[in-house]
Design an enzyme around this catalytic site. Structure first.
Site, PDB file in Angstrom:
ATOM      1  N   HIS A 175      55.350 -21.259  40.898  1.00 22.49           N
ATOM      2  CA  HIS A 175      55.481 -19.863  40.496  1.00 22.49           C
ATOM      3  C   HIS A 175      54.831 -18.999  41.565  1.00 22.49           C
ATOM      4  O   HIS A 175      53.622 -19.079  41.798  1.00 22.49           O
ATOM      5  CB  HIS A 175      54.816 -19.653  39.136  1.00 22.49           C
ATOM      6  CG  HIS A 175      54.803 -18.223  38.690  1.00 22.49           C
ATOM      7  ND1 HIS A 175      53.994 -17.785  37.671  1.00 22.49           N
ATOM      8  CD2 HIS A 175      55.472 -17.124  39.122  1.00 22.49           C
ATOM      9  CE1 HIS A 175      54.168 -16.491  37.481  1.00 22.49           C
ATOM     10  NE2 HIS A 175      55.055 -16.072  38.364  1.00 22.49           N
ATOM     11  N   HIS A 207      46.268 -15.471  31.365  1.00 28.36           N
ATOM     12  CA  HIS A 207      46.322 -14.511  32.466  1.00 28.36           C
ATOM     13  C   HIS A 207      45.021 -13.707  32.445  1.00 28.36           C
ATOM     14  O   HIS A 207      43.996 -14.200  31.995  1.00 28.36           O
ATOM     15  CB  HIS A 207      47.570 -13.646  32.333  1.00 28.36           C
ATOM     16  CG  HIS A 207      48.836 -14.426  32.484  1.00 28.36           C
ATOM     17  ND1 HIS A 207      50.086 -13.883  32.284  1.00 28.36           N
ATOM     18  CD2 HIS A 207      49.047 -15.720  32.810  1.00 28.36           C
ATOM     19  CE1 HIS A 207      51.004 -14.799  32.497  1.00 28.36           C
ATOM     20  NE2 HIS A 207      50.394 -15.929  32.800  1.00 28.36           N
ATOM     21  N   HIS A 227      50.849 -18.730  42.400  1.00 27.21           N
ATOM     22  CA  HIS A 227      50.171 -18.468  41.136  1.00 27.21           C
ATOM     23  C   HIS A 227      49.865 -19.767  40.409  1.00 27.21           C
ATOM     24  O   HIS A 227      48.757 -19.980  39.934  1.00 27.21           O
ATOM     25  CB  HIS A 227      51.015 -17.566  40.234  1.00 27.21           C
ATOM     26  CG  HIS A 227      50.363 -17.313  38.901  1.00 27.21           C
ATOM     27  ND1 HIS A 227      50.571 -18.110  37.805  1.00 27.21           N
ATOM     28  CD2 HIS A 227      49.478 -16.363  38.507  1.00 27.21           C
ATOM     29  CE1 HIS A 227      49.857 -17.663  36.789  1.00 27.21           C
ATOM     30  NE2 HIS A 227      49.187 -16.609  37.193  1.00 27.21           N
ATOM     31  N   HIS A 228      50.852 -20.644  40.302  1.00 31.99           N
ATOM     32  CA  HIS A 228      50.587 -21.947  39.713  1.00 31.99           C
ATOM     33  C   HIS A 228      51.650 -22.950  40.142  1.00 31.99           C
ATOM     34  O   HIS A 228      52.735 -22.580  40.597  1.00 31.99           O
ATOM     35  CB  HIS A 228      50.506 -21.888  38.181  1.00 31.99           C
ATOM     36  CG  HIS A 228      51.852 -21.883  37.495  1.00 31.99           C
ATOM     37  ND1 HIS A 228      52.448 -20.725  37.065  1.00 31.99           N
ATOM     38  CD2 HIS A 228      52.712 -22.892  37.177  1.00 31.99           C
ATOM     39  CE1 HIS A 228      53.623 -21.024  36.508  1.00 31.99           C
ATOM     40  NE2 HIS A 228      53.809 -22.328  36.566  1.00 31.99           N
ATOM     41  N   MET A 246      49.357 -15.610  28.280  1.00 32.74           N
ATOM     42  CA  MET A 246      49.598 -16.993  27.868  1.00 32.74           C
ATOM     43  C   MET A 246      48.320 -17.577  27.295  1.00 32.74           C
ATOM     44  O   MET A 246      47.224 -17.142  27.649  1.00 32.74           O
ATOM     45  CB  MET A 246      50.086 -17.845  29.046  1.00 32.74           C
ATOM     46  CG  MET A 246      51.534 -17.589  29.391  1.00 32.74           C
ATOM     47  SD  MET A 246      52.169 -18.844  30.513  1.00 32.74           S
ATOM     48  CE  MET A 246      53.916 -18.451  30.408  1.00 32.74           C
ATOM     49  N   GLN A 301      57.578 -27.531  40.325  1.00 36.38           N
ATOM     50  CA  GLN A 301      57.856 -26.130  40.021  1.00 36.38           C
ATOM     51  C   GLN A 301      56.696 -25.270  40.548  1.00 36.38           C
ATOM     52  O   GLN A 301      55.533 -25.560  40.264  1.00 36.38           O
ATOM     53  CB  GLN A 301      57.994 -25.894  38.518  1.00 36.38           C
ATOM     54  CG  GLN A 301      58.292 -24.427  38.173  1.00 36.38           C
ATOM     55  CD  GLN A 301      58.059 -24.128  36.702  1.00 36.38           C
ATOM     56  OE1 GLN A 301      56.937 -24.007  36.264  1.00 36.38           O
ATOM     57  NE2 GLN A 301      59.140 -24.020  35.953  1.00 36.38           N
ATOM     58  N   HIS A 319      44.464 -22.237  30.489  1.00 35.04           N
ATOM     59  CA  HIS A 319      45.257 -21.251  31.231  1.00 35.04           C
ATOM     60  C   HIS A 319      45.537 -20.035  30.368  1.00 35.04           C
ATOM     61  O   HIS A 319      46.033 -20.137  29.247  1.00 35.04           O
ATOM     62  CB  HIS A 319      46.588 -21.839  31.683  1.00 35.04           C
ATOM     63  CG  HIS A 319      47.456 -20.820  32.396  1.00 35.04           C
ATOM     64  ND1 HIS A 319      47.229 -20.443  33.697  1.00 35.04           N
ATOM     65  CD2 HIS A 319      48.509 -20.079  31.977  1.00 35.04           C
ATOM     66  CE1 HIS A 319      48.122 -19.525  34.053  1.00 35.04           C
ATOM     67  NE2 HIS A 319      48.897 -19.285  33.029  1.00 35.04           N
TER      68      HIS A 319
END
Length: 881
Positions: A168, A240, A101-102, A310, A166, A238
């Site tokens: 996701h 959703h 996703h990211h 978000m 990181q 960004h």
């Protein structure tokens, strides 16, 4: 012996200036043989690759992980592979939105773990100490290349000894085949000191609530800026699935200047920012995210799961290296009074068609009105010693126009105006599939086509009632029929010009966007060949092509953008305006977002030439043509969000591509010049969709040299001591991104200096050139000494000259992030303290979440084009503009 000594000296010099990569860090079994030991991942991960004495690459990859739940956040730490200060100059992502996703890349001193990857969606977070976001990726965004002389500083004095990757993983169904994931990044790095240091400024909303079924919900964020000057060069948005458009601004003295604006449903890359916007002490940073709650049956909150939303606006900037701050953020809700003055563009969603969900369209204002071009080109005699000036008394009475989308000339040289009446291309006009959402309003009841006297503006004829929804382009043929495009209908129509509003031919299916030969997606303009009567259509906002039809509507062919070098072809980004060049048998298109004009052979579609000029400012909205002289092209530019150039018209020599004249209104400014036509007597008309008006210009004799429209830069000087006297703590820019549970907001003071960073690259090059000369001179002297000592060295048979080399220390890696304008923030703790926000997935998190959206279509070559941000602007002398 002499050659041996020389070889040793050269070896010493080479070693002392080489990259000191730490095998103890990057040769560990944990990093390069990964924990899960999937062979497919091991083969892709390479140790740091050395290209020369200063440049190298570093791979950061997940070690073959297998998420078992949706909305899983995994992190892994990687030590910076050198003890010296180093700089990241490129980010190359290795991931697909089908799986990831990211991704976020953090820099810090002490990660939560250094032994393996860990679940950073829990209370562990990413780092034990302060961290900085350096990069973000989502939705198949292409690579990001920083401008020359700019880099993210890591290493010895930066406060960052570890990278933390990181990732996701949004939808666990992507792992039904139980494959192991090794997504990640490749960093291109250099040891060469960079005069400008890059950083990220994040504006994000934390308390927005989107009501179910509500068409428009705005999330507004604003903070005052209280630090050294920063220079934005890229931005990223960004949200959703509910996000429609995200816009970022700098506010100075009440004036809103756009930094960047984009649909978050397009590839979430870093796009070029408005290069002429700087941020300094006293400015306000602001951002707005526009959401729609349609389709939801319950409230939607800000959060980290697939059911949440978000609102993030990332701004990548650079600063003078002396005052660099790696990360700043703003999470304060903007006041209603402040956002009452936000430009209207921030409320207009950017239409994203199914075919463009993957396309990279930097700064595409795909929902702003666009204009067509007129194919009926009359002959013009333009004196080269003349200059186009506005006729202020035209029209003599108000025309009562709506948004003016198109202009044309009929066979009698009368001006034909195509406008939208009381309809507007606004926030609710289209959904994300480019389908028109306001059919219930019905067609425009006013006369959308007006024929006016070009001499005085008197209306001669009115037609086009109850026919159109969102007019765009118009041209006429030899029988005075109108050929028009309607972006709401997704159609091209041939309408009788006798005032009886008879529809003679229809191309496309009403209200149905598409990309095949029988459908259009928001077509922009039409041109008609007066000899063959073939019809050319520019299509458009959602597609990137020109289609050719026979006079009866039979499809003939189509083509995309051209290039003299096929290996470097750049696709159209909104082919917006068309014009026929009858005597040349060519058709030219205004490629709006690429800021260029391209011409093709009308019969075959073969590429002929491209006209591009810096004075266009990055966008060309419309063009027209006159055969006068060697051929003249008239053009109008647009208000580009990442270039700063005055809105104006241009007269260009077709053969030389040179600008002969530029012009603009004298009484009021252009707002959105949308179409342009030129009459036989040399009068030029410009339709402006922003001011709902038409301007007339005529050629006047010059009594001065023609002013070529340059960019005027206001420069004011201030002394450092004066600004430093205004030092004060600033609670907004001292907040870092949320990274870990139990972190708190830290507020720092910032010294203020109103000094523009100075370009130091030339100096650096000069200094680099001195070292080889010194080395050569020393070697020559040393060789002479060897010759004179040769006899002495011969009888010293039992002795050998030893050259002891002390390599530079390789100890110590990135330090801790310093507190300059950098604090810490924990979103998990923050949201838990607000009722209704105790939500799964936010104990960890970062700044992004999951919407489980999937794009299933590839659209164009632009998907794989690398974005290279514009180079840093040469800063002016000390100024405070």
């Amino acid at each position: 012996m002499g050659l041996l000594v020389v070889s040793l000296v050269v070896a010493f010099l080479h070693h002392s200036h080489s990259v000191e990569l730490q095998p103890s860090l990057y040769g560990s079994k944990r990093v390069w043989e990964d924990v899960l030991n999937p062979s497919d991942c091991v083969s892709r991960v390479r140790p740091p690759q050395l290209f020369n004495s200063q440049n190298f690459t570093v791979d950061l990859r997940m070690p073959g992980v297998l998420p078992t739940e949706s909305d899983t956040y995994l992190c892994m730490a990687f030590p910076v592979p050198t003890s010296r200060d180093s700089y990241i100059v490129d980010f190359l992502p290795h991931a697909s939105m089908d799986t990831v996703h990211h991704m976020l890349l953090f820099g810090c001193q002490t990660p939560v773990s250094t032994s393996s990857y860990w679940d950073c969606g829990s209370v562990q977070g990413t780092c034990e100490d302060e961290s900085s976001i350096m990069y973000a990726w989502a939705r198949n965004a292409p690579p990001t290349k920083l401008p020359k002389d700019v880099g993210f500083k890591v290493g010895r004095n930066s406060g960052m000894s570890y990278f933390v990757l990181q990732i996701h993983y949004g939808d666990v169904s992507a792992f039904r085949d139980h494959h192991r994931d090794c997504s990640g990044l490749t960093l291109r790095m250099t040891l060469k000191p960079q005069p400008f240091i890059a950083g990220i400024y994040l504006l994000m909303s934390v308390d927005t609530v989107i009501l179910p079924g509500k068409k428009v919900t705005n999330a507004d964020v604003a903070c005052d800026y209280d630090s050294y000057p920063i220079y934005p060069f890229a931005f990223r948005t960004h949200t959703h699935s509910l996000g429609k458009v995200v816009s970022g601004y700098r506010i100075r003295d009440g004036k809103w200047s756009l930094i960047g604006r984009q649909s978050p449903q397009l590839p979430q890359a870093f796009y070029p920012a408005n290069k002429d916007v700087t941020v300094r002490y006293g400015d306000t940073m602001a951002a707005r995210c526009v959401f729609s709650g349609e389709g939801r049956i319950s409230k939607t909150y800000i959060g980290g799961t697939s059911n949440d939303e978000m609102c993030n606006f990332y701004m990548m900037y650079y600063m003078d290296s002396k005052h660099a701050v790696p990360f700043m953020s703003c999470m304060e809700t903007g006041s209603k009074e402040l956002f009452r003055h936000i430009p209207a563009e921030a409320n207009v969603p950017i239409a994203v068609s199914p075919g463009h969900m993957h396309a990279m369209m930097p700064m595409g204002n795909a929902t702003d009105d666009k204009q067509p071009m007129n194919a009926n080109k009359a002959e013009l005699v333009l004196d080269q010693d003349s200059h186009l000036e506005q006729v202020s008394a035209w029209p003599q009475s108000s025309l009562q126009l709506g948004q003016v989308s198109g202009l044309a000339l009929d066979s009698d040289s009368n001006l034909v105006i195509f406008h939208r009446g009381d309809h507007h291309w606004g926030a609710d006009s289209f959904n994300s599939q480019a389908r028109y959402q306001q059919r219930s309003l019905g067609p425009i009841q006013q006369s959308t086509i007006l024929v006016v006297d070009p001499a005085n503006g008197r209306i001669l004829k009115a037609s086009g009632r109850n026919m159109f929804y969102l007019p765009h382009g118009i041209t006429t043929d030899q029988e005075n029929n109108y050929w028009v495009t309607d972006v709401a209908l997704h159609q091209v129509l041939k309408v009788s010009g006798d005032g009886r509003d008879r529809t003679l031919l229809v191309l496309g299916e009403a209200f149905t966007p598409g990309s095949d030969t029988e459908h259009f997606c928001q077509p922009t303009d039409v041109a008609v060949d007066p000899e063959t009567r073939n019809v050319f259509v520019s299509d458009g906002y959602c597609n990137a092509r020109i289609l050719k039809f026979a006079a009866d509507g039979t499809y003939l062919t189509q083509w995309g953008a051209g290039s003299s070098d096929r290996r470097r072809r750049t696709p159209f980004r909104i082919p917006h305006s068309l014009v026929l060049l009858p005597e040349r048998k060519e058709v030219c298109v205004a490629d709006r977002e690429n800021g260029r004009i391209q011409c093709f052979i009308a019969e075959t579609g073969e590429f002929v030439k491209e006209i591009k000029n810096e004075e266009f400012g990055g966008e060309v909205f419309a063009i027209t043509y006159s055969p006068a002289g060697n051929g003249l092209i008239f053009a109008v530019n647009g208000d580009s969000p990442y270039h700063s150039a005055p809105l104006r018209g241009f007269v260009l020599d077709y053969s030389t591509k040179q600008i002969l004249d530029s012009f603009s209104p004298t009484q009021k400014e252009f707002k959105m010049p949308h179409d342009i036509v030129v009459t036989k007597d040399g009068s030029v008309f410009v339709g402006d969709a922003g001011s709902n008006s038409v301007f007339k210009f005529t050629a006047e004799k010059l009594h001065r040299s023609v002013k070529k429209a340059g960019i005027e830069v206001q420069e004011l000087e201030e002394v450092e001591a004066f600004v430093q006297a205004k030092l004060k703590p600033h609670p907004n820019i001292s907040k870092t991104a949320p990274v870990k549970e139990k972190q708190t907001v830290a507020e720092k003071s910032h010294p203020l200096v109103e000094v523009e960073p100075r370009k130091s690259a030339p100096k650096s090059k000069k200094e680099n050139s001195v070292l080889p000369a010194v080395v050569v001179s020393l070697l020559l002297v040393f060789l002479l000494v060897i010759v004179f000592l040769g006899v002495f060295m011969c009888w010293m048979k039992n002795k050998r000259n030893e050259i002891k080399m002390e390599p530079r220390s390789v100890g110590g890696v990135l330090g801790k992030i310093r507190g300059k304008a950098v604090g810490t923030l924990n979103l998990g703790k923050f949201f838990a303290s607000h009722k209704g926000y105790s939500r799964q997935g936010f104990d960890q998190l970062s700044t992004e979440g999951s919407d489980q959206e999937r794009n299933v279509e590839d659209s164009s070559d632009s998907d794989t084009e690398e974005y290279s941000a514009p180079p840093p602007r040469p800063p002016p002398p000390q100024s405070s503009s």
